[in-house]
Write a protein that holds these residues in place. Structure first.
Motif, PDB file in Angstrom:
ATOM      1  N   SER A   8       0.831  -1.211   0.000  1.00 15.25           N
ATOM      2  CA  SER A   8       0.000   0.000   0.000  1.00 15.25           C
ATOM      3  C   SER A   8       0.863   1.257   0.000  1.00 15.25           C
TER       4      SER A   8
ATOM      5  N   MET B 269      -4.398  -0.259  -4.215  1.00 18.84           N
ATOM      6  CA  MET B 269      -4.010   0.146  -2.864  1.00 18.84           C
ATOM      7  C   MET B 269      -5.002  -0.393  -1.839  1.00 18.84           C
TER       8      MET B 269
ATOM      9  N   LEU C  95      -4.218  -2.856   1.399  1.00 20.50           N
ATOM     10  CA  LEU C  95      -4.630  -2.559   2.770  1.00 20.50           C
ATOM     11  C   LEU C  95      -5.473  -3.696   3.337  1.00 20.50           C
TER      12      LEU C  95
END
Length: 388
Positions: A12, A164, A168
């Motif tokens: 991330s 991203m 996460l």
């Protein structure tokens, strides 16, 4: 499992650093708004990580607090993936989503390092644990860049924020498998934090870290945009960042050997000096190939600095305050990051990236001066800690 957490968490970080600025630029945001959005996390890091760390140290359940912040960051980032049409290009929506994400994300790294330090004190080598974060960074940087090129993806589309968000989510899942090691230790009190901040060696480290991170702002925020404006494809951006992280990985892996031969203040000074030379070379380089190859110096800019800083915190901060000590380090470097991000946004719009890197090269002289002028305080603060 801390290695798996590092792997996804730094995926991330890679996407946020290498591709999110270009995504925001493609949405039509000017440099000032991009820098403002990316400054949210450093600004929150001036206080929020200490709150998460204090909660973890007081409850002695660092694993549970890490799960909370990992889940919060994952959910908080969701609007940047789900927004469509005008909402996706609205600065207020983007800023609100970064705020929701950053409130939690700023605590993730410090809490993970606190769990890693427990293993270090039991005989593990920090660099070998943290190495998996660098591996994740490289994988995300290369794969995301290759996917953008192969799919001819619109930089303003959902691919980058989705990548991203998935990283996460992976970090959150990995955090559910972590467990704190029960240590016999008293619960810390507010006076213990004040005692930490009165230690000259730690204060000087925090000051040097803040100054160094301010100088990294042009790289952290605008290097990907710089490569894009030179006409390089996204896969080249990933390659550039990957070269830097491979160099970082090598330093992390062999830092414990360097620590047996050189003092930590000498290693910090070397990191700041090489960083100054790196930014100066980036400022003057005209060849895209040269710009990419210069990223090999990231091993000193980040790998050496971070390894030495972690070694100092691990050696000087008492076990009951391990998360708090990591949080203070994160807060100091993000103070520099917030100042650097906010100032570079306006400067980028006025003068472009080369001027920013020239100023960064000059600025690295300040943390170097702090280390050189305060070597006796730093050496007095650091007992032998060769396994970090």
């Amino acid at each position: 499992m801390i290695e798996v957490f590092y792997f996804f968490f730094f995926q991330s970080v890679a996407i946020n650093m290498a591709y999110m600025p270009s995504h925001l630029r493609a949405l039509g945001l000017p440099g000032r708004e991009i820098a403002t959005a990316l400054a949210v996390a450093p600004i929150l890091s001036l206080a929020v990580p200490l709150g998460w760390a204090w909660l973890a140290d007081r409850t002695r359940r660092h694993d549970r607090v890490l799960r909370i912040v990992a889940c919060g960051a994952w959910l908080g980032f969701s609007p940047l993936v789900l927004a469509r049409g005008p909402a996706a290009r609205s600065f207020s929506v983007i800023l609100a989503a970064y705020l929701a994400y950053a409130v939690f994300a700023v605590g993730m790294g410090g809490l993970a390092d606190a769990l890693a330090v427990v293993r270090v004190r039991a005989g593990a080598i920090y660099g070998r644990l943290r190495l998996w974060g660098s591996v994740g960074f490289v994988v995300a940087a290369v794969v995301t860049g290759a996917a953008i090129g192969a799919l001819h993806a619109d930089l303003a589309g959902p691919l980058i924020p989705l990548a991203m968000w998935l990283a996460l989510g992976g970090a959150f899942v990995a955090s559910t498998r972590l467990r704190s090691v029960r240590e016999e230790a008293t619960r810390p009190h507010a006076a213990d934090i004040r005692a930490l901040l009165h230690a000259p060696g730690l204060r000087l480290l925090l000051l040097a870290g803040a100054l160094h991170w301010a100088c990294m702002a042009p790289y952290n925020v605008f290097f990907g945009i710089f490569l894009r404006e030179l006409g390089l494809p996204p896969v080249a951006w990933g390659l550039a960042y990957s070269i830097g992280v491979v160099a970082e990985m090598l330093v992390l892996l062999y830092f414990h050997r360097l620590h047996t031969r050189f003092s930590l203040d000498a290693l910090l000074a070397a990191a700041f000096l090489v960083s100054a030379l790196r930014w100066l070379a980036v400022c003057r380089a005209r060849s895209p190939v040269a710009l990419i190859l210069l990223q090999s110096l990231h091993g000193m800019t980040f790998g050496m600095f971070w390894s030495a800083a972690i070694a100092m915190v691990a050696a000087t901060v008492p076990a009951p305050l391990r998360a708090t000590g990591q949080a203070l380090l994160v807060m100091s470097i993000n103070l520099g990051g917030a100042i650097g991000n906010l100032s570079t946004g306006a400067l980028y719009d006025m003068s472009g990236p080369r001027t920013l890197f020239l100023l960064a090269a000059i600025g690295e002289g300040f943390p170097l001066l702090v280390v050189l002028r305060a070597r006796h305080h730093l050496r007095a603060a650091i007992p032998t800690a060769r396994n970090t």
